[in-house]
Design a protein around this motif. Structure first.
Motif, PDB file in Angstrom:
ATOM      1  N   THR A  21       0.811  -1.218   0.000  1.00  0.00           N
ATOM      2  CA  THR A  21       0.000   0.000   0.000  1.00  0.00           C
ATOM      3  C   THR A  21       0.843   1.266   0.000  1.00  0.00           C
ATOM      4  O   THR A  21       0.312   2.362  -0.164  1.00  0.00           O
ATOM      5  N   TYR A  22       2.162   1.130   0.195  1.00  0.00           N
ATOM      6  CA  TYR A  22       3.043   2.303   0.170  1.00  0.00           C
ATOM      7  C   TYR A  22       4.424   1.876  -0.298  1.00  0.00           C
ATOM      8  O   TYR A  22       4.943   0.840   0.131  1.00  0.00           O
ATOM      9  N   ILE A  23       5.011   2.677  -1.185  1.00  0.00           N
ATOM     10  CA  ILE A  23       6.393   2.492  -1.628  1.00  0.00           C
ATOM     11  C   ILE A  23       7.088   3.838  -1.501  1.00  0.00           C
ATOM     12  O   ILE A  23       6.639   4.847  -2.074  1.00  0.00           O
ATOM     13  N   SER A  24       8.170   3.885  -0.772  1.00  0.00           N
ATOM     14  CA  SER A  24       8.869   5.146  -0.511  1.00  0.00           C
ATOM     15  C   SER A  24       9.729   5.550  -1.708  1.00  0.00           C
ATOM     16  O   SER A  24      10.016   4.726  -2.584  1.00  0.00           O
ATOM     17  N   PRO A  25      10.180   6.797  -1.725  1.00  0.00           N
ATOM     18  CA  PRO A  25      11.225   7.159  -2.699  1.00  0.00           C
ATOM     19  C   PRO A  25      12.540   6.493  -2.313  1.00  0.00           C
ATOM     20  O   PRO A  25      12.672   5.917  -1.222  1.00  0.00           O
TER      21      PRO A  25
END
Length: 396
Positions: free
Chosen positions: A235-239
């Protein structure tokens, strides 16, 4: 505001669109709750326009990943009666108002952050398993009993091959602020090389498998199959964050606090910078310690995976607000929790089975976290117990 002296109401003086614009400017969950308490008309306006959910989404966009939200009560609800569609809709909006108002307050809470890692799920590769297992990354020191403590990837001929370390957090719902990773310095090799990665990226999400069926790395099993991306909903992928080739606990502050829905975090290590100067002259990545810094929203909020597609349902347990107190009483063998008549434990036959199931899951995770702290993530044996270090260990 509402003026009792002249019987005027702000909501009646301006158009609904203007009123909505004003209410959307409220950025403190407490202010929105206070506004809903001004009068019946203000409450209807706040509840009817879903302002609490809108505020939640503004504070934490990850809320949009929930397919629905449900309120789970300790005692079974009375059987449904014949109601009009309007009454059903009003009850649903009131329920959503309660859920998202409390969630918004929890999201902005000033509770202190801590390391939230509970277990290691697995690593994309391990050079010498289990001696260089991912479990070693839970130990804050880079040596224990004069033996090195670190995880090592398998060797690669090319520097662009990535690796990943996957962890289970101590809660289904964690607000994560930063992640810390410490590369390993091989103090036993010529030149003391540091096996950092070129950069890191972080993935957060949940397993598609039902709760209780996920597996973790053990001394007998490297658990490589359990980290396959198709087993998770991310649900989330960081830079990407650049990593320094330094033997320090490096802090990677996320652009915003992230709600990790489902309690799974993958640390992706991108690119290799250090070849092993002896033995095989191949590229390695080594990590001696990892931390996921945040705070738990459980047991008041839990997550349920609704079907094999991996859709997540937000579960709100209002009766669980004092659960930690009850746990402490249970741990001490006390029956004093029965003294509070309004919130006392009822007979199991009359309580909500779903509530008990969710609470049992929370207690199990909490117990595992306490045991990890008390016993430590790993146990080292003396060289005499393991027959010494193998001559073909490249990091010996």
């Amino acid at each position: 505001m509402e003026d009792d002296s002249c019987g005027l109401d702000f909501l009646n003086l301006v158009s609904p669109d203007v009123s909505a614009c004003v209410f959307r400017l409220l950025d403190d969950p407490a202010d929105l709750v206070r506004a809903a308490a001004v009068s019946r008309s203000w409450r209807r306006f706040v509840v009817g326009n879903n302002f609490s959910k809108i505020l939640c989404l503004r504070i934490c966009p990850d809320i949009a990943n929930f397919t629905s939200a449900e309120e789970v009560n300790r005692s079974p609800q009375p059987p449904p009666t014949a109601e009009s569609s309007r009454d059903v809709e009003l009850k649903a909006r009131e329920r959503d108002y309660r859920i998202y108002s409390y969630l918004a307050g929890a999201l902005v809470s000033a509770k202190p952050s801590m390391d939230c890692i509970l277990h290691c799920i697995g690593a994309s590769s391990t050079d010498n398993f289990p001696g260089e297992s991912i479990d070693n990354t839970l130990e804050p020191r880079d040596r224990v009993h004069d033996r090195p403590s670190y995880w090592s990837s398998g060797g690669q001929d090319y520097s662009d091959v990535p690796e990943s370390l996957t962890y289970r957090l101590n809660s289904d719902m964690c607000i994560v602020d930063e992640i810390r990773v410490q590369p390993f310095k091989a103090y036993f090799q010529p030149g003391f090389p540091i096996y950092s990665s070129r950069a890191v990226r972080f993935w957060m999400g949940h397993s598609k498998l039902p709760h209780g069926s996920e597996s973790f790395v053990t001394d007998e099993d490297e658990n490589l199959m359990a980290i396959a991306d198709e087993k998770y909903v991310w649900t989330y992928i960081s830079p990407e964050f650049p990593m320094l080739q330094e033997n320090v606990l490096q802090s990677f502050k996320l652009p915003r606090p992230v709600l990790c829905i489902g309690g799974v975090v993958k640390v992706q290590l991108l690119g290799r910078v250090q070849k092993q100067p002896i033995y095989d002259n191949r590229y390695y990545i080594c990590v001696c310690h990892t931390q996921v810094i945040g705070r738990s929203l459980s047991p008041v909020f839990m997550v349920e995976i609704s079907d094999p597609a991996g859709y997540s349902v937000l579960k709100y347990l209002p009766s669980a607000k004092n659960l930690c107190v009850e746990d402490a009483m249970q741990d001490n063998g006390s029956d004093s929790m029965q003294d509070d008549g309004s919130d006392s434990m009822q007979d199991d036959a009359s309580d909500s089975l779903e509530w008990h199931s969710l609470v049992a899951r929370y207690r199990q995770m909490r117990h595992m976290a306490i045991m990890n702290v008390l016993l430590g993530p790993m146990q080292f044996m003396d060289e005499d117990d393991v027959g010494g270090v193998s001559d073909d260990d490249p990091f010996a």
